[in-house]
Design a protein around this motif. Structure first.
Motif, mmCIF file in Angstrom:
data_model
loop_
_atom_site.group_PDB
_atom_site.id
_atom_site.type_symbol
_atom_site.label_atom_id
_atom_site.label_comp_id
_atom_site.label_asym_id
_atom_site.label_seq_id
_atom_site.Cartn_x
_atom_site.Cartn_y
_atom_site.Cartn_z
ATOM 1 N N PHE A 90 0.802 -1.231 0.000
ATOM 2 C CA PHE A 90 0.000 0.000 0.000
ATOM 3 C C PHE A 90 0.835 1.281 0.000
ATOM 4 O O PHE A 90 0.407 2.295 -0.558
ATOM 5 N N ALA A 91 1.994 1.265 0.667
ATOM 6 C CA ALA A 91 2.726 2.525 0.871
ATOM 7 C C ALA A 91 3.019 3.252 -0.444
ATOM 8 O O ALA A 91 2.737 4.458 -0.555
ATOM 9 N N PRO A 92 3.558 2.560 -1.467
ATOM 10 C CA PRO A 92 3.820 3.301 -2.712
ATOM 11 C C PRO A 92 2.541 3.758 -3.405
ATOM 12 O O PRO A 92 2.523 4.832 -4.019
ATOM 13 N N VAL A 93 1.478 2.972 -3.294
ATOM 14 C CA VAL A 93 0.192 3.354 -3.903
ATOM 15 C C VAL A 93 -0.322 4.624 -3.216
ATOM 16 O O VAL A 93 -0.749 5.586 -3.855
ATOM 17 N N ARG A 94 -0.238 4.606 -1.893
ATOM 18 C CA ARG A 94 -0.691 5.755 -1.107
ATOM 19 C C ARG A 94 0.106 7.008 -1.468
ATOM 20 O O ARG A 94 -0.462 8.079 -1.692
ATOM 21 N N GLU A 95 1.422 6.848 -1.576
ATOM 22 C CA GLU A 95 2.255 8.016 -1.897
ATOM 23 C C GLU A 95 1.929 8.586 -3.271
ATOM 24 O O GLU A 95 1.816 9.803 -3.443
ATOM 25 N N ARG A 96 1.754 7.694 -4.240
ATOM 26 C CA ARG A 96 1.391 8.179 -5.584
ATOM 27 C C ARG A 96 0.037 8.881 -5.568
ATOM 28 O O ARG A 96 -0.132 9.931 -6.190
#
Ligand code: ADP
Ligand code: NA
Length: 330
Positions: free
Chosen positions: A285-291
């Protein structure tokens, strides 16, 4: 070779999508866009069947679109647009509503459930005709395939009936779409109430893993997930719904088999299992959230992408609608 066409959408009914939407829809959409000419819509007109604050609705629509893109739906490859940006949806819905029997619409179980739950006075006509708008969504794009959950199967049947009815009355106009029903293992349950489907309409979000939750919140929700007193990491939907749900999430995000996970955690407690799962979900989730958050910081650019995609969608939809108008004498 032209790719078959695929249509799917989600309502903008929350600020954050959840892991059920991610595993049950977005991950599959991301794969499907390789082999299909895919249309992914944020169906804001459908969302109007529930009460909405205007500013919040607009914001949820943007956020939902940003999460589609952040999760890997490519707006340069798939057509990713907001339903209300393409007026042909409501125009075709009206025409299809005149071909839909009143009794036929009344037999839709989702409407019957919702109207029973809210009562007739709190139920609007839009909720009744919702499946007709959904049929218009699908048929406008000459869709071949619609990936749906079990609960939408009846709506796809209606869509097929309407397409066939129109075609037999007025001549071949619509492609008759095929449903692709999602696998049972793609269904995710509430972490606090693991026999209830994870849903943005749940009363508490303690059992909902949001795509936009901070990593520490995600970890905490997983560590607090309801399990059982047996202490064995074993898949059994009936007897161990909580642990089974966590296993399904783990398997879906890592591509591993549930049996392999059972072996790995044999003789170890739930603590280890949950800690590892928390890491898996946070890593996903972390990279999805950041994008997504980066896109939401630049709403003008996001709006530009959505406008360009709506134009592409409208070009296809308007062609179908013009054909329909011509055939029915408008
Ligand atoms: P909509 O926004 O179309 O009313 P939902 O919000 O219920 O529908 O779901 C949007 C998409 O996410 C659908 O494709 C649905 O199958 C999927 N989905 C929703 N909740 C879950 C869940 N708990 N498990 C798996 N998939 C889910
Ligand atoms: Na739904």
């Amino acid at each position: 070779m032209t790719k078959p066409r695929l249509y799917s959408g989600m309502q903008p009914s929350a600020d954050s999508l959840h892991i059920g939407n991610y595993i049950g829809a977005l991950m599959q959409w991301r794969d499907l866009q390789e082999s299909y000419d895919a249309y992914f819509s944020v169906v804001d007109l459908h969302a109007l069947t529930q009460p909405n604050d205007p500013g919040e609705l607009r914001e949820k629509t943007r956020r939902t679109a940003a999460q589609y893109i952040a999760a890997g739906i490519e707006p340069s490859r798939s057509t990713l647009y907001v339903q209300s940006h393409v007026p042909a949806h409501t125009e075709l819905a009206w025409i299809l509503s005149t071909l839909t029997g009143f009794g036929e619409a009344g037999r839709m179980t989702q409407f019957k459930d919702k109207s029973a739950r809210y009562g007739a006075d709190a139920t609007n006509v839009g909720l009744f005709t919702y499946p007709v708008l959904m049929a218009a969504d699908i048929l406008l794009y000459q869709t071949d395939v619609v990936p749906v959950g079990d609960d939408q199967k009846q709506h796809i049947e209606l869509t097929r009936d309407l397409a066939e009815r129109f075609n037999s009355r007025y001549g071949e106009t619509f492609t008759v779409p095929m449903p692709v029903i999602q696998r049972d293992t793609a269904r995710i349950y509430d972490l606090q109430n693991p026999t209830a489907k994870m849903s943005k309409s749940a009363e508490s979000d303690a059992g909902i893993l949001g795509l936009l939750d901070a990593p520490s919140v995600t970890a905490k929700k997983i560590m607090r997930a309801v399990t059982d007193s047996e202490g064995a990491v074993r898949f059994d939907r009936e007897a161990k719904p909580g642990v089974s749900n966590l296993l399904v999430i783990y398997a879906a995000l890592t591509g591993r088999q549930i049996a392999a996970l059972e072996d790995e955690y044999a003789g170890r407690g739930y603590g280890d299992f949950k800690k590892d799962l928390a890491q898996v979900v946070v890593d996903e989730f972390a990279p999805v959230r950041e994008r997504a958050l980066a896109m939401l910081d630049d709403p003008a650019e996001l709006d530009r992408v959505l406008a360009a995609n709506a134009e592409r969608a409208a070009a296809v939809a308007d062609r179908t609608l013009a054909d329909v108008y011509d055939r029915i004498g408008l």
